[in-house]
Write a protein that holds these residues in place. Sequence first.
Motif, PDB file in Angstrom:
ATOM      1  N   GLN A 251       0.835  -1.206   0.000  1.00 43.14           N
ATOM      2  CA  GLN A 251       0.000   0.000   0.000  1.00 43.14           C
ATOM      3  C   GLN A 251       0.870   1.257   0.000  1.00 43.14           C
ATOM      4  N   VAL A 252       1.955   1.236   0.776  1.00 42.40           N
ATOM      5  CA  VAL A 252       2.847   2.391   0.823  1.00 42.40           C
ATOM      6  C   VAL A 252       3.512   2.629  -0.532  1.00 42.40           C
ATOM      7  N   ALA A 253       3.876   1.525  -1.221  1.00 46.83           N
ATOM      8  CA  ALA A 253       4.626   1.639  -2.467  1.00 46.83           C
ATOM      9  C   ALA A 253       3.778   2.127  -3.636  1.00 46.83           C
ATOM     10  N   VAL A 254       2.552   1.601  -3.774  1.00 41.65           N
ATOM     11  CA  VAL A 254       1.773   1.893  -4.991  1.00 41.65           C
ATOM     12  C   VAL A 254       0.399   2.476  -4.705  1.00 41.65           C
ATOM     13  N   GLY A 255       0.043   2.665  -3.442  1.00 43.06           N
ATOM     14  CA  GLY A 255      -1.301   3.162  -3.129  1.00 43.06           C
ATOM     15  C   GLY A 255      -1.422   4.648  -3.393  1.00 43.06           C
ATOM     16  N   THR A 256      -2.131   5.010  -4.470  1.00 46.22           N
ATOM     17  CA  THR A 256      -2.291   6.433  -4.804  1.00 46.22           C
ATOM     18  C   THR A 256      -3.087   7.160  -3.726  1.00 46.22           C
ATOM     19  N   THR A 257      -4.068   6.481  -3.134  1.00 53.97           N
ATOM     20  CA  THR A 257      -4.856   7.112  -2.077  1.00 53.97           C
ATOM     21  C   THR A 257      -4.005   7.363  -0.833  1.00 53.97           C
ATOM     22  N   PHE A 258      -3.020   6.504  -0.621  1.00 58.37           N
ATOM     23  CA  PHE A 258      -2.147   6.636   0.542  1.00 58.37           C
ATOM     24  C   PHE A 258      -1.321   7.914   0.471  1.00 58.37           C
ATOM     25  N   THR A 259      -0.910   8.302  -0.747  1.00 56.36           N
ATOM     26  CA  THR A 259       0.005   9.440  -0.897  1.00 56.36           C
ATOM     27  C   THR A 259      -0.653  10.672  -1.507  1.00 56.36           C
ATOM     28  N   THR A 260      -1.980  10.636  -1.711  1.00 57.88           N
ATOM     29  CA  THR A 260      -2.658  11.751  -2.373  1.00 57.88           C
ATOM     30  C   THR A 260      -2.551  13.040  -1.574  1.00 57.88           C
ATOM     31  N   SER A 261      -2.710  12.938  -0.274  1.00 61.27           N
ATOM     32  CA  SER A 261      -2.670  14.118   0.574  1.00 61.27           C
ATOM     33  C   SER A 261      -2.024  13.764   1.896  1.00 61.27           C
ATOM     34  N   SER A 262      -1.572  14.793   2.588  1.00 59.51           N
ATOM     35  CA  SER A 262      -0.971  14.566   3.896  1.00 59.51           C
ATOM     36  C   SER A 262      -1.996  14.007   4.880  1.00 59.51           C
TER      37      SER A 262
END
Length: 498
Positions: A182-193
Amino acid sequence: MTTAERVQPPPTAIRPKVVARTGLYALLAVNAAVVTVFFLRAGPGSDTLIMLGRLAGLYGALLMAFQLLLVARLPWLDHRIGMDRLTSWHRWVGFGLLWTLLSHALFITLGYAGVASASFWDELVELATTTEGVLRAIVALALILAIGGVSARFARRRLAYETWHFIHLYTYVAVVLAFTHQVAVGTTFTTSSAATAYWWGLWGVALGSVFLGRVVLPVWRNLRHQLRVSAVVPESDNVVSVYVTGSDLDLLPARAGQFFLWRFLTKDRWWQANPFSLSAAPDGDRLRLTVKTAGDGTAALRHLKVGTRVFAEGPYGAFTSPDLTEVLGLCEAYRVATGGAFDVRLPGRGLDPCAMVKGWSVQRAADLLTGRGTSRFWLNAGGDVVAAGGPWRVGVRHPERADRLCAVLEITDGAVATSARYERGDHILDGRTGRPATGLLSMTVVAPSLTEADATATAAFAMGAEGVEWAAARADCEVFAVDAERRVFRTAGLPVAG
């Protein structure tokens, strides 16, 4: 007329069990809504299959974190809901997790295969070999599939507890692999702070709960109480009681009927954790567990040496009612005393304490009458009676002829109970075999309380012919019995009417 009423809680009071259960439902619902909002804010994308796959993956991650909370063995949840109910929820949430993760893998792969005009399997290999974190996700999914397979009822019944438990530990490996994916490829994980903080917080709380409930609390309690085996007492050929002592046991929040996961720290047993209930109310000095032999592991308990160190996780079990605690404690005491013939946990019946509840509840009513100053009364519960202020006469029915009596008893203050087959057929089972008890036609017991009379009559009937001598040897009990060969037995002190 004297009446007795039990004080009821105020109508507005909410039971702790309802609060805990509602809180868990609300927690899951709120987090599902939060995950959905972050997904929508990240932008759904142009491909429907990829969009569905991403959403399924997010819900799968949420269910995985919720799974960890359910099995964290946090005292606040266990004491209000009970580990049995939490484990049942864990099982059903596990099936939901399995399907959401399968949907995630399927939709994502099909979506990217459609974009690249490739086959499903070619695209799966491409993602696994070129995209960071996907291979770890595939391994995590394979582990969860394997764990789900061994958790199915047909497989679970065929595995030793230790084997099943060891395989289940790979869940934590799957969690770590899924999180790194999830950390590597999850777009929702990194979309916002905010999304990043939410997911780190969610996994932190879930893993922290497991660490607190399954590591910190058990280690702290065992360091505090320093548990050791103080005695090993064979109760019968296949039943043994183990007594455990330690420091400050009066501060251990345990009650009769609750259970611990016990590890006896010998070279051949230290890695085995078995769930055994307390068979007696803790007295502040020692704990007692009573075990019926069901395999090599339980058979070896009778060979434990005094002084063996013990590591116990618990106590577990949600008892919100002191009455339930008392009844189950009495049931366990009779199970031990009869070598397992009297057992309220039988195959196909689940927990069924009716053999104890009837006499216990009617005796409670009698105690209320006595407490309110009533000196003369007669209470009849399906033929079993408790009375005061006699003399009263009680007829003992013939076990095969409804129009005849075997004996007429006379009591002043006390109780009479009969167990037989003539009303309900073969309803009393021998807990040692699981089959109907057939050694007696009827068993009548006279005792000071209906709790004692009814439970002793039922237990003796379950034991069969050997139950006559057992019941007659109990303090303050008088017995009238007819065995399967129609022989009559009576104790010398039986109060036969003149």
